[in-house]
Motif scaffolding. Structure first.
Motif, PDB file in Angstrom:
ATOM      1  N   ALA A  85       0.829  -1.210   0.000  1.00 27.83           N
ATOM      2  CA  ALA A  85       0.000   0.000   0.000  1.00 27.83           C
ATOM      3  C   ALA A  85       0.860   1.256   0.000  1.00 27.83           C
ATOM      4  O   ALA A  85       0.550   2.243  -0.678  1.00 27.83           O
ATOM      5  N   THR A  86       1.956   1.235   0.755  1.00 28.31           N
ATOM      6  CA  THR A  86       2.834   2.397   0.836  1.00 28.31           C
ATOM      7  C   THR A  86       3.509   2.670  -0.506  1.00 28.31           C
ATOM      8  O   THR A  86       3.590   3.816  -0.951  1.00 28.31           O
ATOM      9  N   VAL A  87       3.977   1.614  -1.155  1.00 23.39           N
ATOM     10  CA  VAL A  87       4.621   1.785  -2.465  1.00 23.39           C
ATOM     11  C   VAL A  87       3.635   2.378  -3.466  1.00 23.39           C
ATOM     12  O   VAL A  87       3.959   3.314  -4.204  1.00 23.39           O
ATOM     13  N   HIS A  88       2.420   1.879  -3.489  1.00 26.56           N
ATOM     14  CA  HIS A  88       1.428   2.401  -4.435  1.00 26.56           C
ATOM     15  C   HIS A  88       1.132   3.882  -4.158  1.00 26.56           C
ATOM     16  O   HIS A  88       1.008   4.677  -5.102  1.00 26.56           O
ATOM     17  N   GLN A  89       1.020   4.245  -2.895  1.00 22.73           N
ATOM     18  CA  GLN A  89       0.742   5.644  -2.573  1.00 22.73           C
ATOM     19  C   GLN A  89       1.914   6.540  -2.946  1.00 22.73           C
ATOM     20  O   GLN A  89       1.723   7.654  -3.462  1.00 22.73           O
ATOM     21  N   LEU A  90       3.132   6.078  -2.719  1.00 19.36           N
ATOM     22  CA  LEU A  90       4.307   6.858  -3.102  1.00 19.36           C
ATOM     23  C   LEU A  90       4.363   7.062  -4.609  1.00 19.36           C
ATOM     24  O   LEU A  90       4.699   8.151  -5.088  1.00 19.36           O
ATOM     25  N   TYR A  91       4.029   6.042  -5.366  1.00 15.66           N
ATOM     26  CA  TYR A  91       4.009   6.178  -6.824  1.00 15.66           C
ATOM     27  C   TYR A  91       2.949   7.178  -7.264  1.00 15.66           C
ATOM     28  O   TYR A  91       3.152   7.931  -8.228  1.00 15.66           O
ATOM     29  N   ARG A  92       1.817   7.187  -6.586  1.00 13.52           N
ATOM     30  CA  ARG A  92       0.786   8.177  -6.934  1.00 13.52           C
ATOM     31  C   ARG A  92       1.269   9.589  -6.655  1.00 13.52           C
ATOM     32  O   ARG A  92       1.024  10.517  -7.443  1.00 13.52           O
ATOM     33  N   LEU A  93       1.968   9.776  -5.544  1.00 14.37           N
ATOM     34  CA  LEU A  93       2.514  11.101  -5.229  1.00 14.37           C
ATOM     35  C   LEU A  93       3.513  11.544  -6.296  1.00 14.37           C
ATOM     36  O   LEU A  93       3.509  12.709  -6.718  1.00 14.37           O
ATOM     37  N   LEU A  94       4.375  10.636  -6.729  1.00 14.31           N
ATOM     38  CA  LEU A  94       5.360  10.973  -7.760  1.00 14.31           C
ATOM     39  C   LEU A  94       4.672  11.285  -9.086  1.00 14.31           C
ATOM     40  O   LEU A  94       5.047  12.234  -9.781  1.00 14.31           O
ATOM     41  N   GLY A  95       3.665  10.488  -9.444  1.00 13.62           N
ATOM     42  CA  GLY A  95       2.938  10.755 -10.677  1.00 13.62           C
ATOM     43  C   GLY A  95       2.222  12.087 -10.651  1.00 13.62           C
ATOM     44  O   GLY A  95       2.239  12.840 -11.631  1.00 13.62           O
ATOM     45  N   ASP A  96       1.610  12.412  -9.517  1.00 18.04           N
ATOM     46  CA  ASP A  96       0.937  13.707  -9.379  1.00 18.04           C
ATOM     47  C   ASP A  96       1.928  14.861  -9.515  1.00 18.04           C
ATOM     48  O   ASP A  96       1.634  15.885 -10.144  1.00 18.04           O
ATOM     49  N   ALA A  97       3.114  14.703  -8.928  1.00 24.83           N
ATOM     50  CA  ALA A  97       4.120  15.761  -8.993  1.00 24.83           C
ATOM     51  C   ALA A  97       4.600  15.985 -10.422  1.00 24.83           C
ATOM     52  O   ALA A  97       4.874  17.121 -10.830  1.00 24.83           O
ATOM     53  N   PRO A 119      11.978   4.536 -13.470  1.00 23.74           N
ATOM     54  CA  PRO A 119      11.060   4.158 -14.550  1.00 23.74           C
ATOM     55  C   PRO A 119       9.802   5.016 -14.593  1.00 23.74           C
ATOM     56  O   PRO A 119       9.345   5.425 -15.664  1.00 23.74           O
ATOM     57  N   LEU A 120       9.248   5.315 -13.426  1.00 28.18           N
ATOM     58  CA  LEU A 120       8.021   6.116 -13.382  1.00 28.18           C
ATOM     59  C   LEU A 120       8.283   7.547 -13.858  1.00 28.18           C
ATOM     60  O   LEU A 120       7.506   8.099 -14.651  1.00 28.18           O
ATOM     61  N   LEU A 121       9.377   8.152 -13.394  1.00 27.11           N
ATOM     62  CA  LEU A 121       9.679   9.517 -13.795  1.00 27.11           C
ATOM     63  C   LEU A 121       9.937   9.608 -15.293  1.00 27.11           C
ATOM     64  O   LEU A 121       9.503  10.567 -15.951  1.00 27.11           O
ATOM     65  N   LEU A 122      10.654   8.625 -15.846  1.00 26.77           N
ATOM     66  CA  LEU A 122      10.915   8.638 -17.284  1.00 26.77           C
ATOM     67  C   LEU A 122       9.613   8.496 -18.072  1.00 26.77           C
ATOM     68  O   LEU A 122       9.413   9.173 -19.089  1.00 26.77           O
ATOM     69  N   HIS A 123       8.724   7.639 -17.608  1.00 26.85           N
ATOM     70  CA  HIS A 123       7.436   7.476 -18.287  1.00 26.85           C
ATOM     71  C   HIS A 123       6.678   8.799 -18.341  1.00 26.85           C
ATOM     72  O   HIS A 123       6.170   9.193 -19.408  1.00 26.85           O
ATOM     73  N   PHE A 124       6.595   9.493 -17.204  1.00 31.67           N
ATOM     74  CA  PHE A 124       5.838  10.745 -17.176  1.00 31.67           C
ATOM     75  C   PHE A 124       6.563  11.865 -17.924  1.00 31.67           C
ATOM     76  O   PHE A 124       5.924  12.776 -18.444  1.00 31.67           O
ATOM     77  N   THR A 158      -3.764   4.934 -19.038  1.00 25.38           N
ATOM     78  CA  THR A 158      -4.126   6.022 -18.133  1.00 25.38           C
ATOM     79  C   THR A 158      -3.014   6.220 -17.109  1.00 25.38           C
ATOM     80  O   THR A 158      -2.166   5.337 -16.900  1.00 25.38           O
ATOM     81  N   LYS A 159      -3.033   7.359 -16.471  1.00 22.11           N
ATOM     82  CA  LYS A 159      -2.028   7.626 -15.441  1.00 22.11           C
ATOM     83  C   LYS A 159      -2.121   6.594 -14.309  1.00 22.11           C
ATOM     84  O   LYS A 159      -1.090   6.097 -13.838  1.00 22.11           O
ATOM     85  N   ARG A 160      -3.309   6.267 -13.884  1.00 19.51           N
ATOM     86  CA  ARG A 160      -3.487   5.308 -12.789  1.00 19.51           C
ATOM     87  C   ARG A 160      -2.956   3.926 -13.175  1.00 19.51           C
ATOM     88  O   ARG A 160      -2.311   3.252 -12.372  1.00 19.51           O
ATOM     89  N   GLU A 161      -3.227   3.513 -14.416  1.00 23.24           N
ATOM     90  CA  GLU A 161      -2.708   2.219 -14.862  1.00 23.24           C
ATOM     91  C   GLU A 161      -1.183   2.208 -14.866  1.00 23.24           C
ATOM     92  O   GLU A 161      -0.559   1.228 -14.438  1.00 23.24           O
ATOM     93  N   ALA A 162      -0.579   3.289 -15.351  1.00 21.10           N
ATOM     94  CA  ALA A 162       0.886   3.363 -15.382  1.00 21.10           C
ATOM     95  C   ALA A 162       1.462   3.292 -13.978  1.00 21.10           C
ATOM     96  O   ALA A 162       2.438   2.569 -13.720  1.00 21.10           O
ATOM     97  N   VAL A 163       0.856   4.041 -13.051  1.00 16.26           N
ATOM     98  CA  VAL A 163       1.331   4.036 -11.668  1.00 16.26           C
ATOM     99  C   VAL A 163       1.256   2.634 -11.085  1.00 16.26           C
ATOM    100  O   VAL A 163       2.205   2.158 -10.439  1.00 16.26           O
ATOM    101  N   ASP A 164       0.146   1.943 -11.303  1.00 24.19           N
ATOM    102  CA  ASP A 164      -0.020   0.596 -10.745  1.00 24.19           C
ATOM    103  C   ASP A 164       0.973  -0.395 -11.346  1.00 24.19           C
ATOM    104  O   ASP A 164       1.538  -1.237 -10.630  1.00 24.19           O
ATOM    105  N   VAL A 165       1.201  -0.312 -12.660  1.00 21.93           N
ATOM    106  CA  VAL A 165       2.139  -1.230 -13.310  1.00 21.93           C
ATOM    107  C   VAL A 165       3.545  -1.042 -12.761  1.00 21.93           C
ATOM    108  O   VAL A 165       4.245  -2.024 -12.439  1.00 21.93           O
ATOM    109  N   PHE A 166       3.984   0.206 -12.649  1.00 13.93           N
ATOM    110  CA  PHE A 166       5.337   0.456 -12.157  1.00 13.93           C
ATOM    111  C   PHE A 166       5.466   0.073 -10.682  1.00 13.93           C
ATOM    112  O   PHE A 166       6.511  -0.429 -10.255  1.00 13.93           O
ATOM    113  N   ALA A 167       4.424   0.305  -9.889  1.00 12.87           N
ATOM    114  CA  ALA A 167       4.464  -0.092  -8.478  1.00 12.87           C
ATOM    115  C   ALA A 167       4.573  -1.613  -8.342  1.00 12.87           C
ATOM    116  O   ALA A 167       5.382  -2.121  -7.551  1.00 12.87           O
TER     117      ALA A 167
END
Length: 233
Positions: free
Chosen positions: A107-119, A186-191, A207-216
């Protein structure tokens, strides 16, 4: 000191007092304070033109304030940039999240990825602009300054949490900096590439959410350790 004495020392007019207050960063027209306008203006300049374009003269023009008021407010360009990074990078959000209660490793990893994607998608796009300059001019003094300020905080926040997960036996014991890079790169390069991908290969863009979940999930599969016998992660 009385108001009349202050006016007398400033030349005996209200206009002189108003000019002195503006030079000190006080706005008399009901707008946002100089500090807020300058941070927003500098963030927009970085997003649109790059880190190297941020000078007090350009920020003052965009923020509709004086250069002396910026020196009074920030002291120098470095302090202005630190304020911009605090406002628009994900570091403050990550620090606040990790400092509070959070879930298990997944859960923590997924939330951190969402924060990075939002930023990465937050306007003004300061973080993507900074990453683009890293690829273009890694030795540039402004880029070096940015990472000299961001890297220690990243190691202290995200790094400490990862180190604690390693110590608890939930994550593989890898070099800390490489572990952080494996998580965020990987997530930062994708965005970073996402705007271009949307123009040339939109049918492949998730979608952004799908990308975040895949990388997490990919990060967890790479580094997460199975729970010890009888234990839960």
């Amino acid at each position: 000191m009385s108001r009349s004495t202050l006016l007398r020392r400033l030349g005996g007019s209200r206009r002189s007092l108003d000019e002195a207050l503006r030079a000190a960063g006080v706005d008399l027209g009901g707008r946002k304070p100089v500090k807020e306008r300058a941070i927003e203006a500098a963030g927009a300049l970085i997003s649109e033109q790059g880190l190297g374009r941020v000078t007090f003269e350009r920020v003052a023009a965009a923020a509709e304030c004086s250069v002396p008021s910026l020196y009074v407010t920030f002291g120098g360009r470095d302090e202005l940039l630190r304020a911009v990074f605090d406002r628009y990078s994900p570091i403050v959000d990550v620090e606040a999240f990790l400092a509070g209660p959070h879930g298990d490793l997944e859960a923590t990893v997924h939330q951190l990825y969402r924060l990075l994607g939002d930023a990465m998608e937050r306007e003004p796009r300061v973080l993507p602009a900074l990453l683009a300059e890293v690829f273009a001019r890694p030795g540039d003094a402004s880029v070096q300054f940015a990472f000299q300020n961001l890297t220690p905080r990243m190691l202290a926040g995200l790094g400490q949490w990862l180190a604690a997960e390693v110590a608890a036996g939930r994550i593989r014991d890898l070099p800390l900096l490489l572990l952080i890079q494996q998580m965020v790169s990987p997530l930062l390069l994708h965005f970073l590439l996402r705007p271009v991908t949307g123009q040339v290969a939109a049918e492949y863009l998730t979608t952004k959410r799908e990308a975040v979940d895949v990388f997490a999930h990919a990060f967890l599969r790479a580094v997460a350790l199975p729970p010890a016998d009888g234990a839960r992660s």
